[in-house]
Design a protein around this motif. Sequence first.
Motif, short mmCIF file in Angstrom:
data_model
loop_
_atom_site.label_atom_id
_atom_site.label_comp_id
_atom_site.label_asym_id
_atom_site.label_seq_id
_atom_site.Cartn_x
_atom_site.Cartn_y
_atom_site.Cartn_z
N THR A 40 0.81 -1.22 0.00
CA THR A 40 0.00 0.00 0.00
C THR A 40 0.84 1.27 0.00
O THR A 40 0.59 2.20 -0.76
N GLU A 58 -10.49 -16.63 -5.20
CA GLU A 58 -10.24 -15.30 -5.78
C GLU A 58 -8.90 -15.21 -6.52
O GLU A 58 -8.50 -14.14 -6.94
N SER A 100 -5.56 -20.33 4.26
CA SER A 100 -5.31 -19.80 5.60
C SER A 100 -5.02 -18.30 5.60
O SER A 100 -5.28 -17.63 6.58
N GLY A 101 -4.53 -17.79 4.49
CA GLY A 101 -4.30 -16.34 4.41
C GLY A 101 -5.59 -15.54 4.49
O GLY A 101 -5.59 -14.39 4.91
N THR A 102 -6.69 -16.12 4.08
CA THR A 102 -7.98 -15.44 4.09
C THR A 102 -8.83 -15.85 5.29
O THR A 102 -9.64 -15.08 5.79
N THR A 103 -8.64 -17.08 5.77
CA THR A 103 -9.48 -17.56 6.87
C THR A 103 -8.74 -17.51 8.21
O THR A 103 -9.38 -17.46 9.26
N GLY A 104 -7.42 -17.56 8.16
CA GLY A 104 -6.66 -17.65 9.40
C GLY A 104 -6.67 -19.03 10.01
O GLY A 104 -6.20 -19.22 11.13
N ILE A 105 -7.20 -20.01 9.29
CA ILE A 105 -7.35 -21.36 9.81
C ILE A 105 -6.76 -22.35 8.80
O ILE A 105 -6.97 -22.20 7.59
N ILE A 136 -10.38 -27.06 9.38
CA ILE A 136 -11.77 -26.85 8.95
C ILE A 136 -12.38 -28.18 8.52
O ILE A 136 -13.49 -28.54 8.93
N LEU A 165 -14.11 -15.41 15.68
CA LEU A 165 -14.34 -16.07 14.40
C LEU A 165 -15.44 -15.30 13.67
O LEU A 165 -16.59 -15.28 14.11
N ALA A 176 -16.77 -11.41 5.11
CA ALA A 176 -15.85 -12.38 5.75
C ALA A 176 -14.59 -12.59 4.93
O ALA A 176 -13.51 -12.83 5.48
N SER A 177 -14.71 -12.48 3.61
CA SER A 177 -13.53 -12.74 2.78
C SER A 177 -12.57 -11.55 2.74
O SER A 177 -11.46 -11.66 2.23
N LYS A 178 -13.01 -10.38 3.25
CA LYS A 178 -12.16 -9.20 3.20
C LYS A 178 -11.64 -8.76 4.57
O LYS A 178 -10.74 -7.92 4.65
N VAL A 228 -7.63 -11.08 8.69
CA VAL A 228 -7.46 -12.22 9.59
C VAL A 228 -6.02 -12.29 10.07
O VAL A 228 -5.08 -11.94 9.34
N ARG A 244 -5.28 -14.84 12.81
CA ARG A 244 -5.14 -16.01 13.69
C ARG A 244 -3.89 -16.84 13.38
O ARG A 244 -3.23 -17.31 14.28
N TYR A 245 -3.58 -17.01 12.08
CA TYR A 245 -2.43 -17.85 11.75
C TYR A 245 -1.12 -17.26 12.28
O TYR A 245 -0.18 -17.97 12.57
N VAL A 289 -7.99 -13.03 14.86
CA VAL A 289 -9.24 -13.07 14.10
C VAL A 289 -9.14 -14.12 13.00
O VAL A 289 -8.16 -14.16 12.25
N ALA A 290 -10.16 -14.97 12.91
CA ALA A 290 -10.27 -15.91 11.80
C ALA A 290 -11.60 -15.61 11.09
O ALA A 290 -12.43 -14.89 11.64
N ALA A 291 -11.78 -16.12 9.89
CA ALA A 291 -13.01 -15.80 9.16
C ALA A 291 -13.37 -16.95 8.24
O ALA A 291 -12.52 -17.47 7.52
N ILE A 292 -14.63 -17.34 8.25
CA ILE A 292 -15.08 -18.39 7.34
C ILE A 292 -16.38 -18.01 6.65
O ILE A 292 -17.13 -17.16 7.12
N LYS A 344 -14.53 -2.34 6.88
CA LYS A 344 -13.71 -1.32 7.53
C LYS A 344 -14.09 -1.19 9.01
O LYS A 344 -13.21 -1.07 9.87
N SER A 381 -7.11 0.37 3.46
CA SER A 381 -6.83 -1.06 3.38
C SER A 381 -7.10 -1.47 1.94
O SER A 381 -7.96 -0.92 1.28
#
Lengths: 348, 348, 348, 348
Positions: free
Chosen positions: A70, B107, B150-155, B160, C99, C118-120, C123, C125-126, C142-145, C330, C346
């Motif tokens: 960015t 994506e 995992s870059g998008t979900t963190g998991i 999963i 989550l 959720a996809s944006k 995250v 957590r990893y 933070v994780a996201a599914i 955001k 972002s």
Amino acid sequence: MHEIDLKNYSIRSDLVVDVMAGLEGEKGVHIEKRKQENISVTDVFLDQDNPLKKKEGHYITICFDDVTDTTNRKKIEKIFVEELKRLLEEKELLGKTCLVVGLGNYESTPDSLGPKVASKVLVTRYLFEMKDVEVEKGYSSVAAITPGVSGTTGIESSDIILGIVERIHPDFILAIDALASSSIERINRTIQMTDTGIHPGSGVGNKRKEISESTIHIPVIAIGVPTVIDGVTIVSDTIQYMFKQFSYNKENIDKKSQKLAPITSKNYLEQEENLTQEEKKEILGMVGNLSEEEVKSLIFEVLTPIGYNLMVTVKEVDFVTECLSKVLVKGINQTLHQKIKTEEESYF
Amino acid sequence: MHEIDLKNYSIRSDLVVDVMAGLEGEKGVHIEKRKQENISVTDVFLDQDNPLKKKEGHYITICFDDVTDTTNRKKIEKIFVEELKRLLEEKELLGKTCLVVGLGNYESTPDSLGPKVASKVLVTRYLFEMKDVEVEKGYSSVAAITPGVSGTTGIESSDIILGIVERIHPDFILAIDALASSSIERINRTIQMTDTGIHPGSGVGNKRKEISESTIHIPVIAIGVPTVIDGVTIVSDTIQYMFKQFSYNKENIDKKSQKLAPITSKNYLEQEENLTQEEKKEILGMVGNLSEEEVKSLIFEVLTPIGYNLMVTVKEVDFVTECLSKVLVKGINQTLHQKIKTEEESYF
Amino acid sequence: MHEIDLKNYSIRSDLVVDVMAGLEGEKGVHIEKRKQENISVTDVFLDQDNPLKKKEGHYITICFDDVTDTTNRKKIEKIFVEELKRLLEEKELLGKTCLVVGLGNYESTPDSLGPKVASKVLVTRYLFEMKDVEVEKGYSSVAAITPGVSGTTGIESSDIILGIVERIHPDFILAIDALASSSIERINRTIQMTDTGIHPGSGVGNKRKEISESTIHIPVIAIGVPTVIDGVTIVSDTIQYMFKQFSYNKENIDKKSQKLAPITSKNYLEQEENLTQEEKKEILGMVGNLSEEEVKSLIFEVLTPIGYNLMVTVKEVDFVTECLSKVLVKGINQTLHQKIKTEEESYF
Amino acid sequence: MHEIDLKNYSIRSDLVVDVMAGLEGEKGVHIEKRKQENISVTDVFLDQDNPLKKKEGHYITICFDDVTDTTNRKKIEKIFVEELKRLLEEKELLGKTCLVVGLGNYESTPDSLGPKVASKVLVTRYLFEMKDVEVEKGYSSVAAITPGVSGTTGIESSDIILGIVERIHPDFILAIDALASSSIERINRTIQMTDTGIHPGSGVGNKRKEISESTIHIPVIAIGVPTVIDGVTIVSDTIQYMFKQFSYNKENIDKKSQKLAPITSKNYLEQEENLTQEEKKEILGMVGNLSEEEVKSLIFEVLTPIGYNLMVTVKEVDFVTECLSKVLVKGINQTLHQKIKTEEESYF
């Protein structure tokens, strides 16, 4: 042993900076380089009889590192605006009515840069066309089209553009196109602007007709970003890097103090390669003694008959194209519309 | 001159056919090949202590030419169904309840094959879960998920999957993944199926944890298609092709009758390369006398420190991925649901 | 004439503000309203035996006008962050591991808000899971599914979520969902947050199982935005507006001075409707004397048997959903990660 | 009580079948209806002075039920091909060179039908333009463009089309457009074809200039599908359905034998409504005695000042648009290229 038959690899380079090496100072070529932080800007002015066999005109090339970062992106955007304004001013086009043309194929990610940019640029022409409406100062009349590719439309882009130009009479065209890179280093890391338009053989798509002042009858400013590269170039570049690395190692193994310097950075790229022909032959045999052009011809002859001179793009093409289009959209908006500042968030 | 320091290029190949050359007949390796028209099928059975250092199990590899050709696509689809049914039958999984898992990143086009397939497969599990509903014979219970990256979900995808498996208890998993190709020839032209699951380091994305029967506790059938390739492989393959071509030329220049045979076809690829070490050295010097593995290590050492060992995909990635996903969706539907025939148009 | 048979239109409202009219001050209901410029915030606290028959808990509703306007969007984002922080603080969840769950169907625009958000979301957590990595202060785990919809996966979203929760043990869930609006006024103009989770019958998709602390065993904060509306509601709302307009006209025609006030603004919406039953009967006959609930039942009985109680969304659904997801992404990033400020662009 | 001030709701209907009720047999109007299974085809021939105030010409309307059903879709496709061929033959355009024009906005799902179709139609013009290439018999010269919307391009579609037509000189235009429906029943369930072109005010987008033979100077065949509807129409239609239902109930309660017939089917829609003015007044008061046009004006006056006469589309708009575009693409390909049969799977 038998000779290598060096047929001609029609070295196709859409980027002037890729082919200007060693031509600095020659007749018909004028080159100026600047650097701001990690972004370099090169001006190339070519006369009609230039040794690059490129169309005469002014080429501005912005080279940067990572557009997905960015902070970096903002710097690139700023310089892009400065340079595009300078080019338009030079041609006395700043503030004139503009038709933005997004060349390429919306549905093919590496070729979608033009259409992505053209569909997001702030258009205002319909406001200027309204009776009884006075458009706020600081905005120019801008229209934008995406002519598609002839495989999908059945029509040459140049015919579509010419047809529209003849009806709406813009002062100039700003054409955005994805290009083929002729070096690994420049893919997704270069913006080239020129007042010479788009020429046959350039672009990610094939065999387009010329789109320039001589065919469209108004000035055509072309903005190109290399997003694809062919196998020949990858192999040929690798050979050059190999020589550079051997050369670097030779130097640094002699200099005892630096013996342990890791080659994990780009330091070896920045040094001149100084291997002798003998050394090159030792490393790469007969191939080692070919010129870069001959190497390309050879590899072309190897890969093409078997269909393996693939045109490729980076794995992260979706994300990189998104980032590049962001820079171009924001930059074009700020250039064409004096009123727009980078700080203002545009919906995008 | 100084020696080349050959560190280890961790040759990462997701495809068994890419690494099995010369191992035919060795202990722990059993190979069978067939060919139907222009499509070849290779069975590889590996024992625990196989010299490929691959997980023991059954690997079926379908190699074809152009999946963007409609006629060809139908043939590939037919053979894919036959082979997948054979693998499932062998494991006694045909007709059992299945969880289709689309690995990869929706994506990112070259990595989107898994998610594209999983989102289009005909799912029926919710029908089987309904009380008082009897599902027509010929359909099996199928569910499908796209765990993301995992870059998008963190998991981790494996977490999963394991979480979902523990709740819905399918009999087996069918995991679809985009792979890295270890040869130019195989990119977008191979489907590999195996009962060994997905292993660390495989796939277009990085460093996944193992997804196999030993971690998920139910059989994991993996279907992979190579969609990306790295620069090292492009260069290394090109060198091999170069030798083959020199070899071919040598042969055919001697045989006067064939003197004029054009090299414009793939004929030179199909002949054995038979250059001597001396000839190779003449052509490519020191590099010419390295083994393929050593060449890869060398190129890796050249390209990696400067960040130019790009993972790339073909320019037409959007269209090719669409075609490949079509074959897999139609094939998986016909395999899992006995009732579905290829003629029936599915909305897709 | 024969009577109207009023069967029950199961008035389904996902929005508490839509059904709380007239219940202010009743036992079990506590309501607080505030207004900042043109954005209103309503707190509704419901006890277990509340007359709305809604789950007990805290509901925060943000009502705004046009989210497609950039200036407006920034205001909405600011208030959304304030309110979401307040709700999380109240539940002692601020800074805890989260989550994010994007409910709905990515491939159906009006139902894609959850997956888009959720996809944006950023995250992390990893990073927290990596050994030897210390994550910068100001970021939470933070994780996201995006669990998909059961029509595509064959699995209830609640099963997918529960399976994942049992493996990764987040402290709480933040579930984003597109809702059905029960008034024309609120579509795309409301964000509802609640600590009660997601309940059967809510959402744009159908018949989901409950996703709440009682089923998932950790707190579930739900964020919902109404993006669809049914025909019954459009007709029923129009009848109420008609009465309001007649009422407004009656008032203002009597008051001579205002006789010429145009009804081209929303002024009539803000006044109370004060028609008598007799006047309503004159205007709309028998229908005029039905309660709003009865009117809905009647229209439901008319439209449903013929399949015309369409669930609809606005024509500009693509653009509006994009804008709404921007606000939520955001806002959620700023709420979950203390370090993130709105000014920071972002990539999105 | 005070009078209702009935200003004029400019009833905008893109569909001739919506406005032709009761005009059968009148001077200047000729109507023919046919039905094949559950698909009806209506021919309307209008003279210059027709009472519908529509452009003179031939309108063919295909009405069907559910385009998302595969079996149904094939039937619709077949009839669409027959009717389009008939219309082109009548105008002596079959086999002539064609420019397909996809009107509307690619990035707005309900308005994307035109661009979706135009980008998938089989184009061949570039083959016909090649020297030394003879195109196989059974294919005609077809080109296709998507001119975009003036909000994105800043240019009137008609100007873009005219510019291109003047350069490539096709024999006729086939323009595809998403329309506004003027009844709930017809949304996504109608294809209208006409030789009169596209007229101002039609289409999902606004205020387009005429695209017809009189402006473009070659025949313009328009294909339209209604994909959006406004609130006024939903309310007005519901009132008519209400009357029909009351009427049906009255009839059937008298006829004892049918007393228990459920209204869960569409049977009441197919019967004539025969309520007296008195009965209508009893049910809906003053509104009950207004004509349909007056009701629309009234509702328009209620909803418009407060900004709530939303243009809406169905929740499943993504899927339905995909199915509709499939029918049109396949149908247009078969019509324009004699050689193409429906059985042949086209990549799509």
